[in-house]
Design a protein around this motif. Structure first.
Motif, PDB file in Angstrom:
ATOM      1  N   TYR A  24       0.872  -1.180   0.000  1.00 12.30           N
ATOM      2  CA  TYR A  24       0.000   0.000   0.000  1.00 12.30           C
ATOM      3  C   TYR A  24       0.906   1.226   0.000  1.00 12.30           C
ATOM      4  O   TYR A  24       1.806   1.344   0.836  1.00 12.30           O
ATOM      5  CB  TYR A  24      -0.893   0.044   1.245  1.00 12.30           C
TER       6      TYR A  24
ATOM      7  N   LEU B 268      -2.917   5.452   0.881  1.00  8.07           N
ATOM      8  CA  LEU B 268      -2.060   5.830   1.996  1.00  8.07           C
ATOM      9  C   LEU B 268      -1.572   7.261   1.795  1.00  8.07           C
ATOM     10  O   LEU B 268      -1.082   7.615   0.718  1.00  8.07           O
ATOM     11  CB  LEU B 268      -0.876   4.858   2.080  1.00  8.07           C
TER      12      LEU B 268
ATOM     13  N   THR C 224       2.019   0.007  13.237  1.00  7.54           N
ATOM     14  CA  THR C 224       0.673  -0.479  12.917  1.00  7.54           C
ATOM     15  C   THR C 224       0.121  -1.204  14.136  1.00  7.54           C
ATOM     16  O   THR C 224       0.876  -1.750  14.944  1.00  7.54           O
ATOM     17  CB  THR C 224       0.688  -1.435  11.713  1.00  7.54           C
TER      18      THR C 224
ATOM     19  N   TYR D 245     -10.256  -3.528  10.732  1.00  8.05           N
ATOM     20  CA  TYR D 245      -9.481  -2.292  10.614  1.00  8.05           C
ATOM     21  C   TYR D 245      -8.083  -2.453  11.176  1.00  8.05           C
ATOM     22  O   TYR D 245      -7.851  -3.177  12.152  1.00  8.05           O
ATOM     23  CB  TYR D 245     -10.173  -1.140  11.346  1.00  8.05           C
TER      24      TYR D 245
ATOM     25  N   GLU E 214      -3.732   6.885  10.087  1.00  9.24           N
ATOM     26  CA  GLU E 214      -4.529   6.285   9.021  1.00  9.24           C
ATOM     27  C   GLU E 214      -5.301   5.084   9.577  1.00  9.24           C
ATOM     28  O   GLU E 214      -4.775   4.340  10.419  1.00  9.24           O
ATOM     29  CB  GLU E 214      -3.629   5.784   7.883  1.00  9.24           C
TER      30      GLU E 214
ATOM     31  N   LEU F 261      -6.898   1.716   8.027  1.00 11.83           N
ATOM     32  CA  LEU F 261      -6.999   0.882   6.831  1.00 11.83           C
ATOM     33  C   LEU F 261      -8.146  -0.099   6.988  1.00 11.83           C
ATOM     34  O   LEU F 261      -8.233  -0.820   7.991  1.00 11.83           O
ATOM     35  CB  LEU F 261      -5.691   0.123   6.614  1.00 11.83           C
TER      36      LEU F 261
ATOM     37  N   LYS G 178      -9.198  -3.423   5.975  1.00 13.85           N
ATOM     38  CA  LYS G 178      -8.462  -4.573   5.457  1.00 13.85           C
ATOM     39  C   LYS G 178      -9.163  -5.240   4.285  1.00 13.85           C
ATOM     40  O   LYS G 178      -8.510  -5.896   3.452  1.00 13.85           O
ATOM     41  CB  LYS G 178      -8.248  -5.603   6.568  1.00 13.85           C
TER      42      LYS G 178
ATOM     43  N   PHE H  47      -8.051   3.812   2.914  1.00 12.40           N
ATOM     44  CA  PHE H  47      -7.556   4.472   4.116  1.00 12.40           C
ATOM     45  C   PHE H  47      -8.437   5.679   4.447  1.00 12.40           C
ATOM     46  O   PHE H  47      -8.868   6.418   3.561  1.00 12.40           O
ATOM     47  CB  PHE H  47      -6.117   4.958   3.920  1.00 12.40           C
TER      48      PHE H  47
END
Length: 862
Positions: free
Chosen positions: A535, A545, A553, A563, A574, A576, A578, A583
C-alpha cells in the motif's frame, strides 16, 4: 480536594518529574503588579489576585484589572489591595492598604466603600487591612496592621445585596477591639457554634464571644513564632495547632508539643496556612508540602522526599497559596507574580532527562531496557538513570545493538552490527536470561540489519521474524538454528536510499504488516507461503495511503478483523479497511497535534495513544475524538522518537523522546478529575470589532457580560464577537469549545481550542447562543445561554409597517375616491350626451313637424 488526596498517594515522586508543571504568570501576561497579597476563587470560577497596584481577575487567558479612578465614585477606593474574602452570597470583599474596605458588585462591576477609620483613635486614618473573615451570621470581621480587630455588623440592605450610594459606611455598625501593642496583628480567626471565636496572632491566642463581643481574653502565649494557626479536621478531635520559628515547625496536639525540622535553605521565608480543615500547606522557596493536620504532626522532619512539589526557581518568598476547584495550586509571591502548579502533571512520570531514546523493551521480570546511541541500558527508576550492561569486546562505535527481544523461553536476542568491519558484520546474538552470551548467528549473505529501522517479532510457533533492509524478511528457527529469507524487493521503488523496516506487526490472522519508508507491506499466508503486496500513496486516489513512511501499525481494538491503524511520518494517522484497502485519514484538521506520528499503543479502555512531534495524543476510535498532551502536562518534551514506545505487562505505557522517557497509566490520566466538566463563562463581547464596556453610554451592557441574559442590538450593531473561557486552569490553551446560535447554525460548531464566536451581518431577529466547554473534548459542561435580539432598522420596525399599512389604506381610499368620482363624471357625461342627443332628436322632430305644417300652408290641397 478529593483529587488532591489521590495525588498524595503518588508521593514520593522523582524530582525531575516534580520540577515540571509550573507556569509563571507575571506582568508579561497582563498581571498589574508582581506583589501578591491574597488570592481567591469566586463562585463562577475566576481567580482574583490582590496586588499593590490593583485588583486582578484572571480567566485563564487574560487579566481584567480594576483600579482607582478619581472621576468614578464607584471605582476601587485604592490600588493597594491587601486581602480578599468571598462571602456566603458569592460577593467579593476587598481590603486595602490605606483606604478602607470595598464590596464588589459583579453584576455592575461597581465598588462600594466602607471607611474603616476610628474617630476615637489618635491616628484616625484607614489602617492596612490584614485579615477578612465572615462569621456564621454573615457579619464581616476585619483585622488591621495596628493590632485592631473590627466586627462589621451588616444591615438588612447589605446582608445579601448592595447599597444605592457608593459610600456604605452609614449602613454598617462597628465593634472595635485593640490588642496589646506588645503583641501582633490578628492573622486568623476561627468561629465556633457555641459563640466562641479564637483569634490567632504571631505569638498569642485570644478568645471572645463573636455574637456579643464585649471584650477578649488572652488564652495562650506560644513564644516568638512567626505565624500560628489552628487546623482541626471536620468533626474530629483533637485540635492541631501549628506555628514556625526560623527553620523549625512547631506543632501542638492539645498539650503535646512537637518540633518538626525544615530542610536548610538560603532564605527561611516559610509560608504556613490551613487551606481547609483537612489540608495544611507548608512552603519554602524550595519545596511545597501539603498534608492533613494528622499527617503533618506525625512528621519528624519535612524534606525533599515527603515534599508534594519542588518550587520553581527564582522564587523569593511565598505570600499566599490557593487550591482552586479543579485541584490546581496557585502561589502568590513577594514581587514575582503568580506561579501555578497542576497536580495532574504527576500522572506522567519523566525519566532520563537529556537523553534521546529509541527502542524500548521489557523482560519477563518487568525490567525495562532503553536504547540510546545504539546502546541498550537498564532503566533504574529509583535513581533515574540508565545502566549499561552489555560488555562488548569491540568499541561502542563498532558494535551497534539495533534491536532487542526476549522470547517465550526467556532467552534474549540482540541484533548487533559491527559497522567498523569491512564489510559490516551483522549477527543475531543469543543471550541467556541472566545475559550470558550463548551464540552469535551471522545473517545470510545479502541481508543486513537496518541502521535506524530494525524490528524482530516472535510468532506463536516460537519462530523469530527479522525485518531486514531492502525488502528482506528473515525467519529464524531457534530449534534448527536456520534462517529462511523472503523477499518483497520487487515491490519497492528502485532508488539509491536504503529501505529499512520501521515496524513489524502480526495481527493474529496469519497476516503480517511491515512498515517501511516506501510504503506499507502486507504479508499474507505468513506461516505457509508468504505473499507480499504493498500500500502506498497514489495522488489520484484520496483513499490511498497519505504518506509512504509507515512507523507503526496496530489492530483496531473493537474490530481487529476489519481495521488496522497505521501511523505515518508526515501523513498523520490512518485507518486501513483490510477488506477494501481504503484508508481514512486523520490529521490536524481532525484534532491530531501533528502529522508526524511515531508509534501507537492501546489502553485498557480501547483508546489509542500515539507519540508525535507535538506531544502525545489520546484518540477514541469510536468517537474519533482526540485529547492531546504536551510538555506542559508533564511529558519529557513535546518531541518523541521513532520506534520508542512500549506497553508493559501491567498496562503502563512508555514513550521515549528527545529528552528522556514518559511513563504513565492511562486510567490515571484524567483530564477532568472531578468527573464533570468545570463551568464555561462568556467573558467578552465586541460589537463591530470594538470591545463593549459595562455601563457605557451605548447602553449595550448595563451589566457585566457574565451576568447578562439578553443583548438588545440595533441593526447597525450586527457584527458580534463573543469570547469564552472554561474555568479550568490546568492547561487553558487546550480547553475546547462548541457553540450554536439558534436561528443561524443548524448544528453545533466544534470550535476546538478557538474560544471566539464571530457572527457578521446578523439579520434582525431573535437568537439564542449556546456555549459549552470541555477540558478533554469528551466531558462537556452544561451550556451557557445568551439571548440576542437584533432590532430592525426604523423602516423595518413594526410601527413603520403600521405606517406603511395606514399609508396604503389612505392611498387605496384615495384611489377608490378618484375612481368613483371619475366614474360619476363619466356617467354624468354619458347622461348629458344622451340628453343632448335626445334633445337634438326632439329638435329635429319639431323642425320636421313645423316644416311639414309650413309646407301644408304653402301648398293647399286642390
Amino acid at each position: 480536594m478529593r483529587f488532591l488526596f489521590l495525588v498524595f498517594c503518588l508521593l514520593p515522586l522523582s524530582i525531575i518529574a516534580q520540577l515540571k508543571g509550573w507556569q509563571e504568570i507575571t506582568i508579561s501576561e497582563g498581571l498589574s503588579q508582581g506583589m501578591i497579597y491574597d488570592l481567591k476563587q469566586d463562585h463562577k470560577g475566576f481567580i482574583w489576585a490582590a496586588t499593590k497596584d490593583g485588583l486582578n481577575r484572571y480567566d485563564g487567558y487574560n487579566f481584567t484589572v480594576f483600579t482607582h479612578d478619581a472621576y468614578n465614585k464607584f471605582s476601587l477606593s485604592s490600588n493597594g489591595c491587601s486581602t480578599l474574602l468571598v462571602d456566603r452570597h458569592g460577593r467579593l470583599w476587598i481590603g486595602t492598604l490605606n483606604r478602607g474596605l470595598n464590596l464588589y458588585d459583579e453584576r455592575t462591576q461597581r465598588f462600594y466603600h466602607i471607611d474603616m477609620s476610628d474617630p476615637a483613635s489618635p491616628d484616625a486614618g484607614n489602617f492596612e487591612i490584614s485579615m477578612l473573615a465572615e462569621d456564621p451570621e454573615g457579619n464581616i470581621w476585619v483585622g488591621t496592621s495596628q493590632n485592631k480587630l473590627v466586627k462589621i455588623t451588616l444591615t438588612d440592605a447589605l446582608k445579601n445585596g448592595f447599597p444605592q450610594q457608593d459610600d456604605a459606611t452609614s449602613l454598617v455598625q462597628f465593634s472595635r477591639f485593640s490588642f496589646p501593642s506588645s503583641g501582633s496583628a490578628p492573622a486568623r480567626i476561627r468561629f465556633h457554634d457555641n459563640g466562641q471565636a479564637v483569634v490567632s496572632a504571631a505569638r498569642e491566642l485570644y478568645t471572645l464571644n463573636w455574637r456579643q463581643p464585649t471584650g477578649y481574653s488572652q488564652s495562650k502565649r506560644f513564644g516568638p513564632l512567626a505565624t500560628l494557626f489552628q487546623a482541626t479536621p471536620d468533626g474530629q478531635q483533637p485540635d492541631y495547632w501549628f506555628g514556625f520559628s526560623a527553620d523549625t515547625l512547631i506543632g501542638w496536639q492539645q498539650t503535646n508539643r512537637k518540633v518538626i525540622k525544615l530542610p536548610p535553605t538560603k532564605n527561611f521565608n516559610v509560608y504556613l496556612d490551613a487551606l481547609d480543615s483537612r489540608t495544611v500547606a507548608v512552603a519554602t522557596p524550595d519545596f511545597l508540602w501539603l498534608m492533613s493536620p494528622a499527617q503533618l504532626y506525625a512528621q519528624d522532619n519535612l524534606s525533599e522526599r515527603n515534599a508534594f512539589a519542588v518550587m520553581p526557581p527564582n522564587l523569593f518568598g511565598v505570600t499566599k497559596l490557593l487550591i482552586d476547584k479543579t485541584g490546581n495550586i496557585w502561589v502568590g509571591t513577594a514581587g514575582y507574580g503568580l506561579r501555578k502548579f497542576s497536580p495532574r502533571i504527576k500522572q506522567f512520570q519523566a525519566y532520563l532527562p537529556n537523553t534521546s531514546l529509541s527502542y524500548l523493551v521489557q523482560d519477563q521480570q518487568g525490567q525495562t531496557y532503553v536504547r540510546s546511541q545504539f546502546d541498550y541500558g537498564r532503566l533504574d527508576r529509583s535513581n533515574n538513570r540508565r545502566i549499561s550492561f552489555l560488555d562488548n569486546s569491540s568499541p561502542a562505535q563498532a558494535n551497534r545493538s539495533s534491536y532487542l527481544i526476549q522470547d517465550h523461553q526467556g532467552f534474549f536476542w540482540a541484533s548487533i552490527a559491527n559497522v567498523q568491519a569491512d564489510p559490516h558484520i551483522h549477527q543475531f546474538v543469543k543471550f541467556s536470561p541472566n545475559w550470558q552470551q550463548l551464540k552469535a548467528y551471522p545473517l545470510p549473505p545479502g541481508t543486513a540489519f537496518g541502521l535506524y529501522g530494525n524490528q524482530t517479532r516472535e510468532d506463536k510457533f516460537g519462530h523469530l521474524w527479522i525485518g531486514a533492509m531492502n525488502g528482506k524478511l528473515l525467519k529464524f528457527d531457534p530449534a534448527t538454528e536456520t534462517f529462511t529469507v523472503f523477499s518483497y524487493q520487487n515491490l519497492l521503488p528502485r532508488q539509491a536510499a536504503e529501505v529499512e523496516t520501521y515496524s513489524l506487526y502480526f495481527d493474529g490472522a496469519d497476516t503480517g504488516w511491515i512498515g517501511t519508508q516506501s510504503g506499507l507491506i502486507r504479508v499474507d499466508h505468513l506461516q505457509t507461503t508468504p505473499t507480499f503486496s504493498i500500500y502506498k500513496n497514489d495522488i489520484a486516489k484520496r483513499e490511498s495511503l497519505s504518506n509512504d513512511f509507515v512507523s507503526s501499525t496496530i489492530n483496531d481494538p473493537d474490530q481487529p478483523e476489519k481495521y488496522l491503524w497505521v501511523s505515518t511520518k508526515g501523513g498523520g494517522l490512518e485507518r486501513l479497511d483490510k477488506q477494501t484497502g481504503q484508508f481514512r485519514h486523520f490529521t490536524e484538521a481532525q484534532g491530531l497535534p501533528n502529522k508526524v506520528v511515531y508509534g501507537i499503543l492501546t489502553d485498557e479502555s480501547k483508546n489509542l495513544w500515539m507519540s508525535t512531534n507535538r506531544g502525545l495524543a489520546q484518540f477514541n476510535p469510536r468517537t474519533f475524538r482526540f485529547r492531546n498532551y504536551t510538555k506542559a502536562d508533564g511529558l519529557q518534551d513535546d518531541e518523541f522518537n521513532t520506534g520508542s514506545f512500549l506497553k508493559t505487562a501491567s498496562g503502563e505505557l512508555l514513550f521515549g523522546g528527545v529528552n528522556g522517557l514518559t511513563a504513565f497509566r492511562p486510567k490515571d490520566v484524567a483530564a477532568t478529575p472531578t468527573g464533570s466538566a468545570p463551568p464555561v463563562q462568556i467573558i467578552g463581547l465586541k460589537i463591530n470589532n470594538e470591545a463593549v464596556t459595562v455601563g457605557a453610554s451605548d447602553g449595550i451592557l448595563p451589566e457585566s457580560i457574565e451576568q447578562t441574559q439578553r443583548l438588545d442590538l440595533s441593526y447597525k450593531q450586527n457584527l458580534v464577537t463573543l469570547e469564552f473561557a472554561v474555568m479550568d486552569y490546568a492547561n487553558s490553551a487546550k480547553n475546547q469549545y462548541r457553540y450554536r446560535l439558534e436561528g443561524i447554525d443548524q448544528n453545533w460548531v466544534e470550535a476546538g481550542t478557538n474560544r471566539f464566536a464571530n457572527y457578521a451581518q446578523l439579520p434582525d431577529g431573535n437568537y439564542t447562543l449556546h456555549v459549552m466547554g470541555s477540558t478533554d473534548g469528551q466531558i462537556w459542561s452544561k451550556p451557557v445561554d445568551l439571548q440576542i435580539r437584533v432590532h430592525p432598522p426604523f423602516y423595518r420596525s413594526w410601527w413603520a409597517y403600521l405606517l406603511y399599512i395606514l399609508g396604503a389604506i389612505v392611498i387605496v381610499w384615495q384611489l377608490y375616491r378618484f375612481q368613483k368620482q371619475r366614474w360619476l363624471l363619466q356617467q354624468q357625461v354619458i347622461f348629458e350626451q344622451k340628453e343632448a342627443s335626445r334633445l337634438a332628436e326632439l329638435d329635429a322632430l319639431k323642425t320636421q313637424f313645423f316644416t311639414n305644417i309650413s309646407h301644408e300652408f304653402r301648398t293647399p290641397s286642390p
